[in-house]
Design a protein around this motif. Structure first.
Motif, PDB file in Angstrom:
ATOM      1  N   LYS A  27      18.471 113.902  92.731  1.00  0.00           N
ATOM      2  CA  LYS A  27      19.346 115.015  92.429  1.00  0.00           C
ATOM      3  C   LYS A  27      18.521 116.228  91.966  1.00  0.00           C
ATOM      4  O   LYS A  27      17.405 116.034  91.528  1.00  0.00           O
ATOM      5  CB  LYS A  27      20.383 114.607  91.366  1.00  0.00           C
ATOM      6  CG  LYS A  27      19.793 114.352  89.964  1.00  0.00           C
ATOM      7  CD  LYS A  27      20.523 115.175  88.945  1.00  0.00           C
ATOM      8  CE  LYS A  27      19.611 115.747  87.912  1.00  0.00           C
ATOM      9  NZ  LYS A  27      19.194 114.897  86.828  1.00  0.00           N
ATOM     10  N   TYR A  35      20.195 106.347  86.458  1.00  0.00           N
ATOM     11  CA  TYR A  35      21.018 105.548  85.548  1.00  0.00           C
ATOM     12  C   TYR A  35      21.424 104.217  86.176  1.00  0.00           C
ATOM     13  O   TYR A  35      21.638 103.237  85.475  1.00  0.00           O
ATOM     14  CB  TYR A  35      22.224 106.358  85.038  1.00  0.00           C
ATOM     15  CG  TYR A  35      21.844 107.013  83.728  1.00  0.00           C
ATOM     16  CD1 TYR A  35      20.764 107.892  83.688  1.00  0.00           C
ATOM     17  CD2 TYR A  35      22.480 106.700  82.529  1.00  0.00           C
ATOM     18  CE1 TYR A  35      20.335 108.440  82.488  1.00  0.00           C
ATOM     19  CE2 TYR A  35      22.048 107.245  81.338  1.00  0.00           C
ATOM     20  CZ  TYR A  35      20.982 108.106  81.319  1.00  0.00           C
ATOM     21  OH  TYR A  35      20.552 108.624  80.118  1.00  0.00           O
ATOM     22  N   LYS A  75      19.208 101.281  85.226  1.00  0.00           N
ATOM     23  CA  LYS A  75      19.083 100.833  83.830  1.00  0.00           C
ATOM     24  C   LYS A  75      19.720  99.453  83.649  1.00  0.00           C
ATOM     25  O   LYS A  75      20.770  99.160  84.206  1.00  0.00           O
ATOM     26  CB  LYS A  75      19.736 101.847  82.888  1.00  0.00           C
ATOM     27  CG  LYS A  75      18.961 103.165  82.834  1.00  0.00           C
ATOM     28  CD  LYS A  75      19.502 104.093  81.768  1.00  0.00           C
ATOM     29  CE  LYS A  75      18.853 105.469  81.839  1.00  0.00           C
ATOM     30  NZ  LYS A  75      17.632 105.615  81.061  1.00  0.00           N
ATOM     31  N   GLU A 106      20.952 113.721  73.540  1.00  0.00           N
ATOM     32  CA  GLU A 106      19.503 113.834  73.464  1.00  0.00           C
ATOM     33  C   GLU A 106      19.164 114.647  72.236  1.00  0.00           C
ATOM     34  O   GLU A 106      19.886 115.594  71.897  1.00  0.00           O
ATOM     35  CB  GLU A 106      18.935 114.521  74.718  1.00  0.00           C
ATOM     36  CG  GLU A 106      18.301 113.547  75.670  1.00  0.00           C
ATOM     37  CD  GLU A 106      17.838 114.172  76.989  1.00  0.00           C
ATOM     38  OE1 GLU A 106      17.318 113.418  77.819  1.00  0.00           O
ATOM     39  OE2 GLU A 106      17.988 115.391  77.195  1.00  0.00           O
ATOM     40  N   ASP A 145      23.662 118.335  85.425  1.00  0.00           N
ATOM     41  CA  ASP A 145      22.432 117.615  85.098  1.00  0.00           C
ATOM     42  C   ASP A 145      22.716 116.166  84.693  1.00  0.00           C
ATOM     43  O   ASP A 145      21.932 115.269  84.997  1.00  0.00           O
ATOM     44  CB  ASP A 145      21.708 118.348  83.952  1.00  0.00           C
ATOM     45  CG  ASP A 145      20.290 117.829  83.715  1.00  0.00           C
ATOM     46  OD1 ASP A 145      19.550 117.678  84.706  1.00  0.00           O
ATOM     47  OD2 ASP A 145      19.933 117.567  82.552  1.00  0.00           O
ATOM     48  N   GLN A 155      21.039 102.851  75.798  1.00  0.00           N
ATOM     49  CA  GLN A 155      19.725 103.166  75.248  1.00  0.00           C
ATOM     50  C   GLN A 155      19.872 103.976  73.981  1.00  0.00           C
ATOM     51  O   GLN A 155      20.906 104.614  73.816  1.00  0.00           O
ATOM     52  CB  GLN A 155      18.896 103.962  76.264  1.00  0.00           C
ATOM     53  CG  GLN A 155      19.512 105.332  76.536  1.00  0.00           C
ATOM     54  CD  GLN A 155      18.852 106.089  77.657  1.00  0.00           C
ATOM     55  OE1 GLN A 155      18.459 105.515  78.651  1.00  0.00           O
ATOM     56  NE2 GLN A 155      18.733 107.382  77.497  1.00  0.00           N
TER      57      GLN A 155
END
Ligand code: BG6
Length: 479
Positions: free
Chosen positions: A147, A178, A181, A215, A234, A361
């Motif tokens: 992406k 993702y 994961k 984040e 994003d 996470q």
């Protein structure tokens, strides 16, 4: 060997993604022996004038702390070819290098994996060049793309059409990391291999679901890229929406990639248009200090968006997708909040509801919040957890990096964890009207303090649509 030799071609070999993700993932796969089912060669391609050794030295710099034995072995398999992204000359040269390697290897089923670690503006020209000069004459050719796939529905469809003319869908691997994961991959097992969840996973029992990404750092020198896209493109339209699919979709007919992706498309198509009063946007203070960000930027670095699914399972259950940069902590989780107990005699509601949390996470974990009797002589209740923390339960297991898994899947030809063209289209369909409204300034980003929880309006929105904050309140009945 049964497999032919493998060429991995990293286009954009001197860029940031190659440095942070692609080369380290290739190295770790190599060190664990996953690339050597036949022979392997890795070609770096970029515009910079570099020698083979020049690239090797750079890669060595990206892999500080790696075992020297594996590292020097790995570096011997690396070559560098320089050229531009739109010239036949460079790609012709690249092809000759690959061919020479394949000939020296004399294997019949050679394999070519092109990894586009490049800005999307050059995808079409690079793909044309691969198609024209570098197709494998004797075995498969596969292409990994990253992406952003476009900026909205029309631009994404245009890109899809351009790539679709050059490659078949089964040659194109659209990465959403993702999906690589561990706890994202676990969602399918969790939902469909546990009797416990089957009768609960619906509107009768679930009040609301939050899918949250935080984040604790800002755009860190990526402001130029980020300002063109914003947090919805994003993170939310791709990463969080993929997680949403796995949480909300119906059971697939089988584990075949097409069956799973059919269900994802279906649930995406069932999402209602997003309403403006169910969106909160934010921008952290200081974001515009980045010289590459315009002073009047309205680009959100935080967004909370409520999705509503129009089907039998989910009618009336809000899915709150929330993502933000420069917040108080780094965390990604799915939080399933159940409804209140009917006819409650313990006042559970005041203590918090049952919640099932899947922490993607950091520190992978799943835990369930339950109301229990507070141990002791009194008949008091409190909230506690049934806790499966991976760090405790799987102490000796190293959880693989998302990129390692996805590159290995590509070599094996398994597209389950990649985004199909119609899935991408359905994802853009959900967000495009909202994105156009934001781009036109019809929705404004609210400033928030870096290091905070984001705008308070986002917490208010969650509560308005039904999320109930748990307070760890202990209830002791009157004697
Ligand atoms: C990327 C985004 O796709 O994902 C980044 O472009 C973000 O902005 C990153 O930082 C987060 O990935 P992870 O795996 O660290 O959660």
């Amino acid at each position: 060997s049964e497999h032919g030799c493998l060429s991995v071609i990293v286009l954009g070999a001197s860029g940031d993604l190659a440095k942070k993700k692609t080369f380290p993932a290739l190295f770790h796969l190599f060190a664990q022996g996953f690339l050597q089912s036949g022979e392997v060669h890795i070609f770096g391609y970029a515009r910079s004038n570099l020698s083979d050794d020049g690239l090797r030295e750079r890669i060595r710099g990206y892999l500080k702390g790696a075992s020297e034995e594996h590292l020097s072995d790995f570096l011997q398999h690396i070559k560098y070819v320089s050229g531009s992204y739109d010239s036949g000359e460079g790609f012709d040269k690249l092809n000759k290098e690959i061919l020479e390697y394949e000939m020296s290897n004399k294997s019949e089923n050679s394999r070519r994996l092109f990894y586009l670690a490049l800005p999307p503006s050059v995808y079409p020209s690079v793909c044309k060049m691969i198609r024209k000069y570098c197709m494998n004459p004797s075995g498969w050719t596969r292409v990994i793309v990253e992406k952003p796939f476009g900026k909205d529905l029309d631009s994404a469809e245009e890109l899809s059409a351009q790539l679709g003319e050059l490659f078949d869908e089964n040659q194109l691997y659209r990465i959403d990391h993702y999906l690589g994961k561990e706890l994202v991959q676990n969602l399918l097992v969790l939902r469909f291999a546990n009797r416990l969840f089957l009768p609960l996973w619906n509107r009768d029992n679930i009040d609301n679901i939050q899918i949250v990404f935080r984040e604790d750092f800002g755009t860190d020198g990526r402001g130029g890229y980020f300002d063109q896209y914003g947090i919805i493109r994003d993170i939310i339209q791709n990463h969080l929406l993929q997680v949403f699919c796995l949480v909300a979709m119906e059971k697939p007919v089988s584990l075949k990639p097409e069956h799973i992706r059919d269900e994802k498309v279906k649930v995406l198509q069932s999402v209602n248009p997003i309403k403006h009063d169910e969106v909160v946007l934010g921008q952290y203070e200081g974001y515009k200090d980045d010289p590459t960000v315009p002073d009047d930027s309205n680009t959100p670095t935080f967004a909370s968006v409520v999705l509503r699914v129009h089907n039998e399972r989910w009618e009336g259950v809000p899915f709150i997708l929330k993502a933000g940069k420069a917040l108080s902590s780094r965390k990604a989780e799915v939080r399933v909040q159940f409804k209140d107990v009917p006819g409650d005699i313990f006042k559970c509601k005041r203590q918090g509801r049952n919640e099932f949390v899947i922490r993607l996470q950091p520190s992978e974990a799943m835990y369930m919040k339950l109301t229990v009797k507070k141990p002791g002589l009194e008949m008091a209740t409190e909230q506690s957890e049934l806790d499966l923390s991976y760090g405790m339960r799987y102490q000796n297991v190293k959880i693989p990096e998302a990129y390692e898994r996805l590159i290995l899947d590509t070599i094996r030809g398994d597209q389950q964890h990649f985004v199909r063209r119609d899935e991408l289209k359905a994802a853009w369909q959900i967000f495009t009207p909202l994105l156009h409204d934001i781009d036109a300034g019809r929705l404004k980003a609210i400033p928030y303090q870096p290091g905070s929880r984001g705008p308070k309006e986002a917490d208010e929105l969650s509560e308005k649509v039904g999320y109930m904050q748990t307070h760890g309140y202990i209830w002791i009945p009157p004697t």
